[in-house]
Design an enzyme around this catalytic site. Structure first.
Site, mmCIF file in Angstrom:
data_model
loop_
_atom_site.group_PDB
_atom_site.id
_atom_site.type_symbol
_atom_site.label_atom_id
_atom_site.label_comp_id
_atom_site.label_asym_id
_atom_site.label_seq_id
_atom_site.Cartn_x
_atom_site.Cartn_y
_atom_site.Cartn_z
ATOM 1 N N ASP A 54 0.764 -1.109 -0.003
ATOM 2 C CA ASP A 54 -0.053 -0.073 -0.022
ATOM 3 C C ASP A 54 0.838 1.307 -0.199
ATOM 4 O O ASP A 54 1.780 1.377 -0.965
ATOM 5 C CB ASP A 54 -0.839 0.035 1.217
ATOM 6 C CG ASP A 54 -1.873 1.058 1.229
ATOM 7 O OD1 ASP A 54 -2.747 1.170 0.124
ATOM 8 O OD2 ASP A 54 -1.931 1.907 1.997
ATOM 9 N N TYR B 145 -2.837 11.109 1.698
ATOM 10 C CA TYR B 145 -3.375 10.783 0.253
ATOM 11 C C TYR B 145 -3.589 12.255 -0.454
ATOM 12 O O TYR B 145 -3.038 12.058 -1.735
ATOM 13 C CB TYR B 145 -4.956 10.458 0.567
ATOM 14 C CG TYR B 145 -5.047 8.924 0.936
ATOM 15 C CD1 TYR B 145 -5.582 8.149 -0.008
ATOM 16 C CD2 TYR B 145 -4.695 8.265 1.980
ATOM 17 C CE1 TYR B 145 -5.639 6.788 -0.061
ATOM 18 C CE2 TYR B 145 -4.690 6.890 2.358
ATOM 19 C CZ TYR B 145 -5.263 6.114 1.365
ATOM 20 O OH TYR B 145 -5.319 4.538 1.465
ATOM 21 N N HIS C 227 -4.897 -7.444 1.160
ATOM 22 C CA HIS C 227 -4.423 -6.164 1.223
ATOM 23 C C HIS C 227 -3.585 -5.988 2.512
ATOM 24 O O HIS C 227 -2.445 -5.583 2.526
ATOM 25 C CB HIS C 227 -5.308 -5.039 1.007
ATOM 26 C CG HIS C 227 -4.841 -3.586 1.126
ATOM 27 N ND1 HIS C 227 -4.018 -3.237 -0.094
ATOM 28 C CD2 HIS C 227 -4.656 -2.494 2.127
ATOM 29 C CE1 HIS C 227 -3.697 -1.942 0.318
ATOM 30 N NE2 HIS C 227 -3.962 -1.434 1.436
#
Length: 385
Positions: free
Chosen positions: A178, A307, A361
């Site tokens: 990630d 982000y 994930h």
């Protein structure tokens, strides 16, 4: 400055306030028979919060966390928290492992012993690692940046300073998934002289060059690009909010522990290989330890802000450009993005690609044994390079 020993401890007052807020939860309504289709399921969240209030033992989890060796270092003016566990073997390779969102350093608690002491877990002591597991800037017990721009490239630069200057490793290996995969890729790209190689569980960054002169897309790559677009439409709303207006989101998540848990736990269900039952992969204690770390440190705001920073600094390769350090990928079937091998070969000096039988994930929590085995296998020939 030398790293200082660090102990994880949450004050009683913070835990008491958490209990009071949980007791005062104002629950939303929900359409009947919709399950998780509209987001976190109401019945499950009530069950989880009841456990949080009446059975979850933070002090027991804190003791588990503190069974590892924790430190904090001033790295380029930023306080970075990390676990540093020495390997049990003849010549441990230094390895920095980086988590993503909505994970924390705690995501690595099953993986670390498998890497530091492989002989005690069915492996060979010659494959041991000195493992460094930092908290990303603005996550958990690491400080958050006081200015714009703390994205994966800047984080990679911090990791290089931490490993080479603070911990004294002239060269080291790196692994991540990630956001951690982005940091690890940036280490391999911008700090190759300090790296033996990198190992990843996702390859969403960098974006390969697809312009004039690039190899034509294979059918599998075209399918991958369609699937990514479809995923963005059906599941990417969280990333769009966090990548555009994270501060607006923060007022709710930083004020409501149930809101925070609902935002995080839904991702553990959707992004894991759990078949719709989140507790097939994660215990309530694991889920709530992660949420409690975010809650107690008040870092949901700074974690989601990364982000926006990453979207402001997109990373697209130029023609004939790639990450040149040796790269290995463990491809888990329930990962968010599942590109074919040839997609990875556009961006990386890919020397290993392992299709995994299960897992998603959160690989270090879901499938720590097979992940550790792949990391050991990939770095084995690089130890004497």
């Amino acid at each position: 400055m030398q790293p200082e020993p660090f102990s994880v401890h949450i004050d009683d007052e913070v835990l008491e306030d958490l209990q009071n807020r949980l007791a005062a939860t104002r629950w939303p309504n929900e359409l009947p028979r919709t399950g998780w289709d509209y987001g976190s399921n109401l019945d499950y969240m009530k069950e989880l919060v009841d456990y949080w209030r009446n059975e979850f033992d933070w002090r027991a989890q804190e003791a588990l966390i503190n069974s590892f060796s924790h430190y904090k270092a001033d790295v380029e003016g930023l306080g970075i928290h990390f676990i540093h566990e020495r390997g049990n073997g003849p010549n441990p390779m230094p390895l920095v492992i980086t988590h993503g969102w909505p994970g924390t350093f705690f995501e690595m608690y099953k993986l670390i012993p498998l890497l530091t002491d492989p002989a005690s877990h069915g492996g060979d002591s010659a494959d041991s690692f000195d493992v460094v597991a930092p908290s990303l800037p603005g996550f958990g017990f690491s400080d958050y940046a006081q200015e714009r721009g703390m994205e994966v490239a800047r984080t990679a630069a911090l990791w290089e300073v931490l490993m080479t200057q603070h911990l004294g490793y002239p060269r080291f290996a790196a692994h991540g998934g990630d956001i951690g995969a982005g940091v690890t890729s940036r280490l391999g790209y911008g700090h190759a002289d300090s790296l033996f190689g990198i190992h990843l569980t996702s390859i969403t960054r960098p974006v390969p060059y697809l312009g004039d002169g690039a190899r034509e897309l294979t059918d599998a790559e075209k399918t991958h690009m369609r699937e990514r677009e479809e995923w963005q439409q059906s599941e990417g709303g969280y990333a769009h909010i966090q990548g555009t207006k994270p501060q607006k989101l923060a007022y709710g998540l930083n004020d409501s522990p149930v809101g925070l848990a609902a935002w995080i736990v839904e991702k553990y269900r959707t992004w894991s290989d759990c078949g719709g039952d989140v507790e097939k992969r994660f215990t309530k204690d694991e889920l709530l330890t992660t949420v409690t770390i975010y809650w107690a440190t008040e870092t949901i705001t700074s974690s989601t802000r990364m982000y926006k920073e990453n979207q402001r600094y997109t990373w697209t390769l130029s023609p004939d450009e790639r990450v040149e350090v040796p790269t290995g990928v463990a491809a888990f079937p329930a990962e968010i993005s599942r590109p074919p091998r040839e997609w990875g070969e556009r961006s990386y000096n890919l020397q290993s690609w392992t299709p995994m039988p299960s897992g998603g994930h959160f690989a270090a929590l879901e499938e720590p044994q097979i992940l550790a085995e792949d990391i050991r296998q990939f770095f084995r020939p690089l130890r004497n390079s």
